[in-house]
Scaffold this motif. Sequence first.
Motif, short mmCIF file in Angstrom:
data_model
loop_
_atom_site.label_atom_id
_atom_site.label_comp_id
_atom_site.label_asym_id
_atom_site.label_seq_id
_atom_site.Cartn_x
_atom_site.Cartn_y
_atom_site.Cartn_z
N CYS A 1 0.84 -1.20 0.00
CA CYS A 1 0.00 0.00 0.00
C CYS A 1 0.87 1.25 0.00
CB CYS A 1 -0.92 -0.01 1.22
SG CYS A 1 -2.05 1.41 1.29
N ASP B 1 -1.81 -6.55 -7.40
CA ASP B 1 -2.37 -5.55 -8.30
C ASP B 1 -2.74 -6.24 -9.61
OD1 ASP B 1 -3.11 -3.45 -9.85
OD2 ASP B 1 -1.10 -2.55 -9.98
N SER C 1 -5.27 -5.05 -11.46
CA SER C 1 -6.06 -4.08 -12.21
C SER C 1 -5.61 -4.07 -13.67
CB SER C 1 -5.90 -2.68 -11.61
OG SER C 1 -4.55 -2.26 -11.69
N ARG D 1 -2.53 0.16 -9.44
CA ARG D 1 -3.19 0.28 -8.14
C ARG D 1 -2.16 0.71 -7.08
NH1 ARG D 1 -6.08 -4.86 -5.10
NH2 ARG D 1 -6.32 -3.90 -3.03
N ARG D 2 -2.47 1.74 -6.31
CA ARG D 2 -1.54 2.27 -5.32
C ARG D 2 -1.97 1.96 -3.89
NH1 ARG D 2 -0.17 8.35 -5.71
NH2 ARG D 2 1.30 7.61 -4.12
N GLN E 1 -7.03 0.00 -0.24
CA GLN E 1 -8.43 0.36 -0.47
C GLN E 1 -8.48 1.86 -0.76
OE1 GLN E 1 -11.33 -1.93 2.31
NE2 GLN E 1 -9.50 -1.57 3.54
N MET E 2 -8.98 2.21 -1.93
CA MET E 2 -9.01 3.61 -2.32
C MET E 2 -9.85 4.44 -1.37
SD MET E 2 -7.94 5.86 -4.35
CE MET E 2 -8.33 7.61 -4.41
#
Length: 210
Positions: free
Chosen positions: A167, A178, A180, A185-186, A189-190
């Motif tokens: 994260c 990741d 996606s 994805r960074r 949980q966004m």
Amino acid sequence: MSQMEKMPFEYIGGSPALDFVNTVSWLDNGAPDPKTESVFEFDDIIRWAEGGEVLSKSEARAMRRLAKEDPRRAEQELVAALHLRRTLRDLFSTLASGETPDASLLNAFNRAVCNGMKSVELVPGPTGAFTWHFGDCRVDLGTIYRLVAWEAAQLATSERLGSLRGCGREDCGWIFLDESRRRNRRWCQMEVCGAREKSKRHYEKVKRDR
């Protein structure tokens, strides 16, 4: 704290091994953050395993019965599981950062995998090729440990390992795959870490502009 009051677990890692690592946030020094700990007793591990479908409901009931019959052994398995969680966190966070695990960490991981292999056997698959199968299906108090260790071994030897990410929020320490479409994805949980980091940057910008 009763079971009804306990926070639900999150299953965002893409692997049961990573989801188990993510049952706590991790401090910068790699230690579990006591403010975010989710595992305090053996039943918490059962709750996690049942929620993530690592155990079926009937298996979870059987394990609770065993834990009630032998609380001392359940406490020992809790300690072993938390030690495994730390080992997996150290291993996968090291790999996610692009570094090479040292020999002591690999030895600790290999010991965990050996324990996880105790109930695994090769059986013929539907296409004729052999496949791995947990031969001893009897539930005991070490079942979750073995299943998590086995899932970690499966991940460590798969192509999915290249999707391993940590994260982007430093005080989180969660790890995920990741998968996606853009592989960008960074955040674990966004809506949690992504939103917090956005708020932090906004606050710092306002403070600078004053």
